[in-house]
Design a protein around this motif. Structure first.
Motif, short mmCIF file in Angstrom:
data_model
loop_
_atom_site.label_atom_id
_atom_site.label_comp_id
_atom_site.label_asym_id
_atom_site.label_seq_id
_atom_site.Cartn_x
_atom_site.Cartn_y
_atom_site.Cartn_z
N TYR A 88 0.86 -1.18 0.00
CA TYR A 88 0.00 0.00 0.00
C TYR A 88 0.90 1.23 0.00
O TYR A 88 1.84 1.32 0.80
N TYR A 89 0.61 2.16 -0.87
CA TYR A 89 1.41 3.38 -0.97
C TYR A 89 0.73 4.50 -0.19
O TYR A 89 -0.43 4.80 -0.41
N MET A 90 1.48 5.08 0.72
CA MET A 90 0.96 6.13 1.60
C MET A 90 0.99 7.47 0.89
O MET A 90 1.72 7.67 -0.08
N SER A 91 0.18 8.38 1.38
CA SER A 91 0.08 9.71 0.76
C SER A 91 1.40 10.49 0.84
O SER A 91 1.66 11.35 0.00
N ASP A 92 2.25 10.16 1.81
CA ASP A 92 3.54 10.87 1.94
C ASP A 92 4.64 10.22 1.09
O ASP A 92 5.80 10.60 1.17
N GLY A 93 4.27 9.20 0.30
CA GLY A 93 5.24 8.54 -0.58
C GLY A 93 5.82 7.27 -0.02
O GLY A 93 6.52 6.55 -0.72
N GLY A 94 5.56 6.94 1.23
CA GLY A 94 6.07 5.71 1.82
C GLY A 94 5.29 4.50 1.33
O GLY A 94 4.20 4.61 0.77
N ALA A 95 5.85 3.33 1.58
CA ALA A 95 5.22 2.07 1.17
C ALA A 95 5.10 1.14 2.37
O ALA A 95 6.06 0.95 3.11
N LEU A 96 3.92 0.58 2.54
CA LEU A 96 3.63 -0.36 3.62
C LEU A 96 3.33 -1.71 3.00
O LEU A 96 2.49 -1.82 2.10
N ASP A 97 4.01 -2.74 3.48
CA ASP A 97 3.81 -4.10 2.97
C ASP A 97 3.14 -4.98 4.02
O ASP A 97 3.54 -4.98 5.18
N PHE A 98 2.13 -5.74 3.59
CA PHE A 98 1.56 -6.84 4.36
C PHE A 98 2.10 -8.10 3.68
O PHE A 98 1.98 -8.24 2.47
N PHE A 115 9.48 3.18 6.37
CA PHE A 115 9.40 4.23 7.39
C PHE A 115 9.15 3.53 8.72
O PHE A 115 8.79 2.35 8.74
N PRO A 116 9.32 4.21 9.84
CA PRO A 116 9.09 3.56 11.15
C PRO A 116 7.62 3.14 11.31
O PRO A 116 6.71 3.95 11.15
N LEU A 117 7.41 1.86 11.61
CA LEU A 117 6.05 1.34 11.74
C LEU A 117 5.29 1.98 12.89
O LEU A 117 4.06 2.05 12.85
N THR A 119 4.88 4.91 13.44
CA THR A 119 4.23 6.14 12.98
C THR A 119 2.93 5.85 12.22
O THR A 119 2.23 6.78 11.83
N LEU A 120 2.61 4.57 12.03
CA LEU A 120 1.38 4.20 11.31
C LEU A 120 0.14 4.54 12.11
O LEU A 120 0.10 4.40 13.33
N SER A 121 -0.90 4.93 11.41
CA SER A 121 -2.21 5.12 12.01
C SER A 121 -2.74 3.75 12.45
O SER A 121 -2.46 2.73 11.82
N THR A 122 -3.53 3.75 13.52
CA THR A 122 -4.13 2.49 13.98
C THR A 122 -5.08 1.91 12.94
O THR A 122 -5.45 0.73 13.03
N ASP A 123 -5.49 2.71 11.96
CA ASP A 123 -6.31 2.19 10.86
C ASP A 123 -5.59 1.06 10.12
O ASP A 123 -6.23 0.22 9.50
N TRP A 124 -4.27 1.05 10.17
CA TRP A 124 -3.46 0.05 9.48
C TRP A 124 -2.98 -1.07 10.40
O TRP A 124 -2.56 -2.12 9.91
N THR A 125 -3.03 -0.86 11.70
CA THR A 125 -2.45 -1.85 12.61
C THR A 125 -3.46 -2.56 13.51
O THR A 125 -3.17 -3.64 14.01
N GLN A 126 -4.61 -1.98 13.73
CA GLN A 126 -5.59 -2.56 14.66
C GLN A 126 -6.82 -3.06 13.93
O GLN A 126 -7.26 -2.48 12.94
N ASN A 127 -7.35 -4.17 14.44
CA ASN A 127 -8.58 -4.77 13.90
C ASN A 127 -8.49 -5.06 12.41
O ASN A 127 -9.44 -4.82 11.65
#
Length: 173
Positions: A88-98, A115-117, A119-127
């Protein structure tokens, strides 16, 4: 000399091709009614490793294939499932992989980013909801020419192709 060798060859061929004997014992019983299964798990990714280990709670075999889908969103009441690994590509240009890997006992799902995990919103890490689809390797058997594989990126295509009943998904706590 040639006639004698030819005679022995013909006699040997007739003797060995007409041998019949009792059949051997039957082989071991294979698993009955092999069907695919779907398991659903809601997880939270937390520091420091942002990973989860999910035991299946059922038997799978070494030749089975395990596919993991992430519920990305709900669109008009329908879940949108994305096959892992997924970037998933973040709005700030970073990339998050599952991503994931599996054994015959469990599946491991983890997050990775450039980027440091923390700093992720809980929308990406919880539930976060995942569906683990176990496709019996028996259903994949055949030669490369004869196997008509499903589009693994499409959850519904996999369920339809391998005739997996996902009406009663096993939900893990």
């Amino acid at each position: 000399m040639k006639k004698i060798l030819t005679l022995f060859a013909v006699i040997g061929l007739i003797a060995f091709s007409s041998c019949e004997g009792p059949e051997g014992p039957p082989g071991p019983q294979g698993p009955d009614g092999i069907i695919g299964q779907v398991i659903q798990k809601t997880v939270n990714f937390n520091s420091p490793d942002y990973s989860v280990l999910i035991p299946y709670g059922l038997q799978i075999y070494p030749y089975d294939v395990v596919l993991v889908y992430h519920r990305y969103e709900i669109n008009n009441g329908n879940a949108v499932w994305r096959l892992l690994p997924q970037t998933y590509y973040m709005s700030d240009g970073g990339a998050l992989d599952f991503n994931y890997d599996f054994t015959i006992n469990d599946v491991s799902i983890w997050l990775a980013a450039d980027f440091p995990l923390n700093t992720l919103s809980t929308d990406w890490t919880q539930n976060q909801v995942f569906r683990i689809v176990i496709v019996p390797g028996e259903k994949l058997a055949g030669t490369a020419k004869s196997v008509n594989k499903a589009d693994y990126s499409d959850y519904n295509a996999v369920i339809a192709k391998y005739n997996i009943d996902d009406s009663n998904v096993k939900k893990l706590n």
